[in-house]
Design a protein around this motif. Structure first.
Motif, PDB file in Angstrom:
ATOM      1  N   PRO A  14     -23.069 -15.205 -43.112  1.00 12.59           N
ATOM      2  CA  PRO A  14     -24.520 -15.244 -42.894  1.00 12.59           C
ATOM      3  C   PRO A  14     -25.146 -16.457 -43.571  1.00 12.59           C
ATOM      4  CG  PRO A  14     -23.991 -13.661 -44.604  1.00 12.59           C
ATOM      5  CD  PRO A  14     -22.679 -14.111 -44.024  1.00 12.59           C
ATOM      6  N   LEU A  15     -26.378 -16.751 -43.184  1.00 13.96           N
ATOM      7  CA  LEU A  15     -27.076 -17.895 -43.749  1.00 13.96           C
ATOM      8  C   LEU A  15     -27.418 -17.632 -45.214  1.00 13.96           C
ATOM      9  CD1 LEU A  15     -29.361 -18.519 -40.674  1.00 13.96           C
ATOM     10  CD2 LEU A  15     -27.791 -20.220 -41.630  1.00 13.96           C
ATOM     11  N   PRO A  16     -27.070 -18.558 -46.120  1.00 17.36           N
ATOM     12  CA  PRO A  16     -27.335 -18.341 -47.548  1.00 17.36           C
ATOM     13  C   PRO A  16     -28.803 -18.616 -47.887  1.00 17.36           C
ATOM     14  CG  PRO A  16     -26.275 -20.468 -47.233  1.00 17.36           C
ATOM     15  CD  PRO A  16     -26.332 -19.814 -45.870  1.00 17.36           C
ATOM     16  N   SER A  17     -29.456 -17.671 -48.551  1.00 18.03           N
ATOM     17  CA  SER A  17     -30.869 -17.803 -48.893  1.00 18.03           C
ATOM     18  C   SER A  17     -31.107 -18.894 -49.934  1.00 18.03           C
ATOM     19  CB  SER A  17     -31.415 -16.474 -49.432  1.00 18.03           C
ATOM     20  OG  SER A  17     -31.421 -15.484 -48.440  1.00 18.03           O
ATOM     21  N   PHE A  18     -32.291 -19.465 -49.884  1.00 17.83           N
ATOM     22  CA  PHE A  18     -32.746 -20.443 -50.886  1.00 17.83           C
ATOM     23  C   PHE A  18     -32.623 -19.837 -52.276  1.00 17.83           C
ATOM     24  CE2 PHE A  18     -36.084 -22.188 -53.594  1.00 17.83           C
ATOM     25  CZ  PHE A  18     -35.944 -23.555 -53.408  1.00 17.83           C
ATOM     26  N   SER A  39     -33.775 -10.988 -50.374  1.00 18.72           N
ATOM     27  CA  SER A  39     -32.876  -9.913 -50.792  1.00 18.72           C
ATOM     28  C   SER A  39     -32.111 -10.345 -52.035  1.00 18.72           C
ATOM     29  CB  SER A  39     -31.894  -9.579 -49.666  1.00 18.72           C
ATOM     30  OG  SER A  39     -31.031 -10.677 -49.430  1.00 18.72           O
ATOM     31  N   MET A  40     -31.622  -9.376 -52.757  1.00 18.58           N
ATOM     32  CA  MET A  40     -30.828  -9.706 -53.944  1.00 18.58           C
ATOM     33  C   MET A  40     -29.386  -9.985 -53.526  1.00 18.58           C
ATOM     34  SD  MET A  40     -30.158  -7.570 -57.482  1.00 18.58           S
ATOM     35  CE  MET A  40     -31.753  -7.949 -58.184  1.00 18.58           C
ATOM     36  N   ASP A  41     -29.038 -11.261 -53.453  1.00 18.20           N
ATOM     37  CA  ASP A  41     -27.681 -11.668 -53.096  1.00 18.20           C
ATOM     38  C   ASP A  41     -27.212 -11.044 -51.782  1.00 18.20           C
ATOM     39  OD1 ASP A  41     -27.479 -13.158 -55.491  1.00 18.20           O
ATOM     40  OD2 ASP A  41     -26.889 -11.360 -56.593  1.00 18.20           O
ATOM     41  N   GLY A  42     -28.143 -10.933 -50.826  1.00 17.32           N
ATOM     42  CA  GLY A  42     -27.792 -10.382 -49.530  1.00 17.32           C
ATOM     43  C   GLY A  42     -27.808  -8.877 -49.442  1.00 17.32           C
ATOM     44  N   ASP A  43     -28.185  -8.211 -50.540  1.00 17.15           N
ATOM     45  CA  ASP A  43     -28.255  -6.751 -50.542  1.00 17.15           C
ATOM     46  C   ASP A  43     -29.666  -6.325 -50.157  1.00 17.15           C
ATOM     47  OD1 ASP A  43     -28.282  -4.059 -51.004  1.00 17.15           O
ATOM     48  OD2 ASP A  43     -27.622  -4.169 -53.101  1.00 17.15           O
ATOM     49  N   PRO A  44     -29.853  -5.690 -48.990  1.00 16.91           N
ATOM     50  CA  PRO A  44     -31.194  -5.327 -48.544  1.00 16.91           C
ATOM     51  C   PRO A  44     -31.819  -4.176 -49.322  1.00 16.91           C
ATOM     52  CG  PRO A  44     -29.564  -4.452 -47.028  1.00 16.91           C
ATOM     53  CD  PRO A  44     -28.827  -5.307 -48.005  1.00 16.91           C
ATOM     54  N   PRO A  60     -35.445 -14.974 -45.971  1.00 19.83           N
ATOM     55  CA  PRO A  60     -36.571 -14.879 -46.901  1.00 19.83           C
ATOM     56  C   PRO A  60     -37.908 -15.163 -46.202  1.00 19.83           C
ATOM     57  CG  PRO A  60     -34.800 -16.186 -47.856  1.00 19.83           C
ATOM     58  CD  PRO A  60     -34.455 -15.983 -46.408  1.00 19.83           C
ATOM     59  N   ARG A  61     -38.946 -14.520 -46.710  1.00 16.54           N
ATOM     60  CA  ARG A  61     -40.304 -14.871 -46.301  1.00 16.54           C
ATOM     61  C   ARG A  61     -40.853 -15.844 -47.337  1.00 16.54           C
ATOM     62  NH1 ARG A  61     -42.288 -11.786 -42.077  1.00 16.54           N
ATOM     63  NH2 ARG A  61     -41.173  -9.833 -41.702  1.00 16.54           N
ATOM     64  N   ILE A  62     -41.244 -17.035 -46.879  1.00 15.11           N
ATOM     65  CA  ILE A  62     -41.830 -18.031 -47.764  1.00 15.11           C
ATOM     66  C   ILE A  62     -43.309 -18.190 -47.407  1.00 15.11           C
ATOM     67  CG2 ILE A  62     -39.688 -19.260 -48.298  1.00 15.11           C
ATOM     68  CD1 ILE A  62     -40.384 -21.287 -46.115  1.00 15.11           C
ATOM     69  N   SER A  63     -44.130 -18.347 -48.429  1.00 12.81           N
ATOM     70  CA  SER A  63     -45.576 -18.410 -48.218  1.00 12.81           C
ATOM     71  C   SER A  63     -46.207 -19.414 -49.176  1.00 12.81           C
ATOM     72  CB  SER A  63     -46.220 -17.035 -48.453  1.00 12.81           C
ATOM     73  OG  SER A  63     -45.607 -16.031 -47.671  1.00 12.81           O
ATOM     74  N   GLY A  64     -47.279 -20.040 -48.715  1.00 11.32           N
ATOM     75  CA  GLY A  64     -48.034 -20.969 -49.548  1.00 11.32           C
ATOM     76  C   GLY A  64     -49.527 -20.754 -49.396  1.00 11.32           C
TER      77      GLY A  64
END
Length: 236
Positions: free
Chosen positions: A178-182, A143-148, A124-128
């Motif tokens: 793979p690494l699980p997204s936040f 991505s939606m549940d790892g689906d690009p 994920p791209r995280i931004s503040g």
């Protein structure tokens, strides 16, 4: 939402990846910004934060060991002329800066971007965004549940920050392949330190020692705009 202990959160997860914390000091006098990076590969761990005129950038600690700069060399922090601070985990920092310089919103900028092209993780791209009055925004593109095939974009805006409270968002729920997204909203955490050095010490001590790479912490005085910055690099 329950106020969480950032020390416990960091200790419980060996690999949160990259993380952003935005908030307010306990005396309500300063905005707080923290950004850290971690690494599992030699390429990811071969990095340091260095200061620039308008923020910081990542650099290779040993240029001879840099194998692929595409997703690890970027400007995590840039400060706009109007005092807005941008902090992200990738080159979307520059996308946001360019859009805002052209009088557009950070949301418009991030609608042109998506998660990183690092299959199968699709990090994920995280931004503040931190405004001069201390209000702040956070975002995650994933991505939606790892689906690009689908990019999910989430935006969180905090127009009246609370003294001693921050919000923490990171790229991964933990280690894995793979690494699980936040997942979920940014975590609401206690900001117990009133200065940059103390908060940096707390975060650095509780980040996983094997995986932590670099840490940036800044406080911004809400009356006069003065900043106090601490950078910690594992590579010295």
């Amino acid at each position: 939402m329950k106020l969480l202990d950032i020390k416990q959160l960091l200790n419980e997860v060996s690999y949160p990846g990259r993380g952003i914390i935005l908030g307010r000091t306990p005396d309500n006098a300063k905005a707080v910004i923290a950004y850290f990076i971690m690494g599992r590969s030699e390429n990811s761990r071969n990095r340091v934060f260095t200061e620039t005129e308008d923020g910081i950038r990542t650099e290779a600690f040993d240029p001879a060991k840099l194998s692929d700069p595409s997703l690890i060399i970027y400007h995590p922090v840039r400060v706009m002329p109007d005092g807005v601070t941008i902090v992200t985990n990738g080159d979307q920092t520059d996308t946001i800066r360019d859009f805002m310089a052209d009088s557009h919103c950070y949301r418009h900028a991030l609608l042109t971007r998506e998660f990183e092209p690092d299959a199968p993780n699709y990090t994920p791209r995280i931004s503040g965004i931190v405004k001069p009055d201390g209000s702040y925004n956070l975002s995650i593109l994933k991505s939606m549940d790892g689906d690009p095939a689908c990019c999910c974009r989430y935006f969180y805006e905090y127009d009246q920050p609370v003294a001693g409270v921050g919000h923490y968002i990171h790229t991964y729920k933990g280690d894995g392949s793979p690494l699980p997204s936040f997942e979920g909203e940014p975590e609401r955490v206690a900001v117990e330190c009133g200065d940059a050095k103390a908060f940096a010490d707390l975060l650095w001590t509780n980040l996983n020692d094997d995986n932590k790479v670099s840490l940036f912490v800044r406080t911004i005085d809400l009356k006069d705009g003065k900043t106090d910055t601490v950078i910690v690099n594992k590579n010295q």
